[in-house]
Write a protein that holds these residues in place. Structure first.
Motif, short mmCIF file in Angstrom:
data_model
loop_
_atom_site.label_atom_id
_atom_site.label_comp_id
_atom_site.label_asym_id
_atom_site.label_seq_id
_atom_site.Cartn_x
_atom_site.Cartn_y
_atom_site.Cartn_z
N MET A 1 10.91 12.95 -2.18
CA MET A 1 9.62 13.17 -2.78
C MET A 1 8.87 11.85 -2.98
N ARG A 2 9.63 10.79 -3.30
CA ARG A 2 8.99 9.48 -3.48
C ARG A 2 8.30 9.03 -2.21
N LYS A 3 8.96 9.24 -1.09
CA LYS A 3 8.40 8.80 0.18
C LYS A 3 7.12 9.57 0.50
N LEU A 4 7.10 10.87 0.24
CA LEU A 4 5.91 11.67 0.49
C LEU A 4 4.75 11.23 -0.41
N LEU A 5 5.03 10.98 -1.68
CA LEU A 5 3.99 10.50 -2.59
C LEU A 5 3.47 9.14 -2.16
N GLY A 6 4.35 8.29 -1.67
CA GLY A 6 3.93 6.98 -1.20
C GLY A 6 3.06 7.07 0.04
N ILE A 7 3.42 7.96 0.96
CA ILE A 7 2.63 8.12 2.18
C ILE A 7 1.25 8.69 1.87
N VAL A 8 1.20 9.72 1.04
CA VAL A 8 -0.09 10.32 0.68
C VAL A 8 -0.94 9.31 -0.11
N GLY A 9 -0.30 8.54 -0.98
CA GLY A 9 -1.02 7.50 -1.71
C GLY A 9 -1.58 6.43 -0.79
N PHE A 10 -0.80 6.04 0.20
CA PHE A 10 -1.28 5.05 1.16
C PHE A 10 -2.47 5.58 1.96
N LEU A 11 -2.39 6.84 2.39
CA LEU A 11 -3.50 7.43 3.13
C LEU A 11 -4.76 7.53 2.28
N PHE B 1 0.85 6.32 -6.43
CA PHE B 1 1.84 5.24 -6.40
C PHE B 1 2.62 5.19 -7.70
N ALA B 2 1.95 5.41 -8.82
CA ALA B 2 2.63 5.43 -10.11
C ALA B 2 3.62 6.60 -10.19
N ALA B 3 3.21 7.75 -9.66
CA ALA B 3 4.12 8.90 -9.67
C ALA B 3 5.30 8.67 -8.75
N ALA B 4 5.09 7.95 -7.66
CA ALA B 4 6.18 7.68 -6.73
C ALA B 4 7.21 6.74 -7.36
N GLU B 5 6.76 5.87 -8.26
CA GLU B 5 7.67 4.94 -8.92
C GLU B 5 8.45 5.59 -10.06
N ASN B 6 8.00 6.74 -10.52
CA ASN B 6 8.65 7.44 -11.62
C ASN B 6 10.03 7.95 -11.16
N PRO B 7 11.08 7.62 -11.89
CA PRO B 7 12.41 8.07 -11.48
C PRO B 7 12.58 9.58 -11.49
N ALA B 8 11.74 10.31 -12.21
CA ALA B 8 11.84 11.76 -12.25
C ALA B 8 11.27 12.42 -11.01
N SER B 9 10.66 11.66 -10.10
CA SER B 9 10.05 12.26 -8.91
C SER B 9 11.03 12.41 -7.75
N ILE C 1 -9.38 5.93 -4.32
CA ILE C 1 -8.59 4.75 -4.70
C ILE C 1 -7.86 5.01 -6.02
N ALA C 2 -8.52 5.65 -6.97
CA ALA C 2 -7.87 5.99 -8.24
C ALA C 2 -6.75 7.00 -8.02
N LEU C 3 -6.97 7.97 -7.13
CA LEU C 3 -5.92 8.92 -6.79
C LEU C 3 -4.73 8.22 -6.16
N ALA C 4 -4.99 7.24 -5.31
CA ALA C 4 -3.90 6.49 -4.69
C ALA C 4 -3.08 5.74 -5.73
N CYS C 5 -3.74 5.14 -6.71
CA CYS C 5 -3.02 4.45 -7.78
C CYS C 5 -2.15 5.41 -8.58
#
Length: 66
Positions: free
Chosen positions: A1-11, A57-65, A50-54
């Motif tokens: 899930m972290r990888k998916l959130l990171g990819i969507v955040g990057f896009l 990225f914060a959600a991807a760093e959350n250990p619960a994700s 850009i705010a959505l991307a931030c």
């Protein structure tokens, strides 16, 4: 899930930056500048992306994700 959130955040980040660059340089880059219903609101949509991307990225760093 972290990888998916990171990819969507990057896009979202890339599209937001491309929207701002396209708006101020008159280059037709990104999805924001091509959507007709956003005419006149390109800057706001780009900043929102850009705010959505931030947030993504914060959600991807959350250990619960995991």
């Amino acid at each position: 899930m972290r990888k998916l959130l990171g990819i969507v955040g990057f896009l979202a980040l890339v599209q937001g930056v491309m929207g701002l660059v396209g708006r101020f340089t008159e280059v037709d880059w990104g999805v924001v500048n091509r959507l007709g219903f956003l005419d006149g609101y390109e800057v706001y949509a780009s900043v929102a992306l850009i705010a959505l991307a931030c947030a993504l990225f914060a959600a991807a760093e959350n250990p619960a994700s995991d």
